[in-house]
Design a protein around this motif. Structure first.
Motif, PDB file in Angstrom:
ATOM      1  N   LEU A   1      -5.352   9.715  -6.920  1.00 17.62           N
ATOM      2  CA  LEU A   1      -5.520   8.505  -6.126  1.00 17.62           C
ATOM      3  C   LEU A   1      -4.169   7.807  -5.997  1.00 17.62           C
ATOM      4  N   CYS A   2      -3.778   7.514  -4.773  1.00 19.63           N
ATOM      5  CA  CYS A   2      -2.517   6.822  -4.494  1.00 19.63           C
ATOM      6  C   CYS A   2      -2.816   5.553  -3.716  1.00 19.63           C
ATOM      7  N   PHE A   3      -1.965   4.570  -3.870  1.00 16.21           N
ATOM      8  CA  PHE A   3      -2.070   3.340  -3.099  1.00 16.21           C
ATOM      9  C   PHE A   3      -0.760   3.107  -2.374  1.00 16.21           C
ATOM     10  N   GLN A   4      -0.864   2.659  -1.121  1.00 16.86           N
ATOM     11  CA  GLN A   4       0.323   2.457  -0.298  1.00 16.86           C
ATOM     12  C   GLN A   4       0.342   1.028   0.221  1.00 16.86           C
ATOM     13  N   CYS A   5       1.494   0.391   0.092  1.00 16.17           N
ATOM     14  CA  CYS A   5       1.712  -0.939   0.661  1.00 16.17           C
ATOM     15  C   CYS A   5       1.897  -0.765   2.165  1.00 16.17           C
TER      16      CYS A   5
ATOM     17  N   TYR B   1       2.408   4.288  -4.450  1.00 16.81           N
ATOM     18  CA  TYR B   1       2.354   4.214  -5.907  1.00 16.81           C
ATOM     19  C   TYR B   1       1.244   5.112  -6.424  1.00 16.81           C
ATOM     20  N   LYS B   2       1.521   5.796  -7.543  1.00 20.03           N
ATOM     21  CA  LYS B   2       0.540   6.670  -8.184  1.00 20.03           C
ATOM     22  C   LYS B   2       0.448   6.304  -9.657  1.00 20.03           C
ATOM     23  N   GLY B   3      -0.638   6.730 -10.287  1.00 20.17           N
ATOM     24  CA  GLY B   3      -0.754   6.592 -11.736  1.00 20.17           C
ATOM     25  C   GLY B   3      -1.374   5.292 -12.175  1.00 20.17           C
ATOM     26  N   GLU B   4      -1.136   4.975 -13.446  1.00 26.83           N
ATOM     27  CA  GLU B   4      -1.720   3.805 -14.084  1.00 26.83           C
ATOM     28  C   GLU B   4      -1.247   2.516 -13.418  1.00 26.83           C
ATOM     29  N   GLY B   5      -2.187   1.662 -13.013  1.00 21.59           N
ATOM     30  CA  GLY B   5      -1.835   0.372 -12.413  1.00 21.59           C
ATOM     31  C   GLY B   5      -1.262   0.465 -11.018  1.00 21.59           C
ATOM     32  N   ALA B   6      -1.487   1.569 -10.325  1.00 25.26           N
ATOM     33  CA  ALA B   6      -0.901   1.767  -9.000  1.00 25.26           C
ATOM     34  C   ALA B   6      -1.419   0.743  -7.998  1.00 25.26           C
ATOM     35  N   GLU B   7      -2.696   0.409  -8.090  1.00 28.86           N
ATOM     36  CA  GLU B   7      -3.264  -0.546  -7.135  1.00 28.86           C
ATOM     37  C   GLU B   7      -2.608  -1.914  -7.286  1.00 28.86           C
ATOM     38  N   GLN B   8      -2.422  -2.368  -8.506  1.00 31.00           N
ATOM     39  CA  GLN B   8      -1.808  -3.676  -8.727  1.00 31.00           C
ATOM     40  C   GLN B   8      -0.343  -3.668  -8.308  1.00 31.00           C
ATOM     41  N   LYS B   9       0.368  -2.566  -8.564  1.00 27.26           N
ATOM     42  CA  LYS B   9       1.772  -2.472  -8.147  1.00 27.26           C
ATOM     43  C   LYS B   9       1.887  -2.557  -6.633  1.00 27.26           C
TER      44      LYS B   9
ATOM     45  N   ASP C   1       1.308  -6.145  -5.579  1.00 24.39           N
ATOM     46  CA  ASP C   1       2.435  -7.011  -5.936  1.00 24.39           C
ATOM     47  C   ASP C   1       3.687  -6.710  -5.125  1.00 24.39           C
ATOM     48  N   CYS C   2       3.746  -5.556  -4.504  1.00 19.92           N
ATOM     49  CA  CYS C   2       4.956  -5.102  -3.809  1.00 19.92           C
ATOM     50  C   CYS C   2       5.412  -6.122  -2.759  1.00 19.92           C
ATOM     51  N   CYS C   3       4.592  -6.369  -1.756  1.00 18.99           N
ATOM     52  CA  CYS C   3       4.945  -7.333  -0.712  1.00 18.99           C
ATOM     53  C   CYS C   3       3.877  -8.396  -0.538  1.00 18.99           C
ATOM     54  N   GLY C   4       2.802  -8.315  -1.312  1.00 22.88           N
ATOM     55  CA  GLY C   4       1.699  -9.246  -1.141  1.00 22.88           C
ATOM     56  C   GLY C   4       0.959  -9.013   0.163  1.00 22.88           C
ATOM     57  N   SER C   5       1.002  -7.796   0.645  1.00 21.35           N
ATOM     58  CA  SER C   5       0.431  -7.448   1.937  1.00 21.35           C
ATOM     59  C   SER C   5      -0.844  -6.646   1.742  1.00 21.35           C
ATOM     60  N   PHE C   6      -1.340  -6.082   2.824  1.00 17.76           N
ATOM     61  CA  PHE C   6      -2.491  -5.190   2.757  1.00 17.76           C
ATOM     62  C   PHE C   6      -2.086  -3.883   2.096  1.00 17.76           C
ATOM     63  N   ILE C   7      -3.044  -3.259   1.430  1.00 16.42           N
ATOM     64  CA  ILE C   7      -2.777  -1.947   0.844  1.00 16.42           C
ATOM     65  C   ILE C   7      -3.866  -0.982   1.300  1.00 16.42           C
TER      66      ILE C   7
END
Length: 57
Positions: free
Chosen positions: A11-15, A22-30, A33-39
């Motif tokens: 599972l990956c999350f993209q800003c 971002y991948k791995g532990e806490g990827a969604e929160q990272k 937090d990246c730009c405070g935008s949609f992910i």
């Protein structure tokens, strides 16, 4: 994205502002937090079981 039969689902999350992934532990929160935008979240190597799924929030 190429099909890799022996790799697990990842599972990956993209800003959606700067498109960093971002991948791995806490990827969604990272990603949040990246730009405070949609992910968006997506599974890498999902085609093993079917069409690739994309999730947005």
């Amino acid at each position: 994205m190429r099909f890799r039969p022996n790799e697990p689902l990842t599972l990956c999350f993209q800003c959606l502002n700067c498109y960093k992934t971002y991948k791995g532990e806490g990827a969604e929160q990272k990603a949040l937090d990246c730009c405070g935008s949609f992910i968006q979240g997506f599974y890498v190597n999902y085609r093993k079981w079917g069409i690739q799924k994309w999730y947005g929030r």
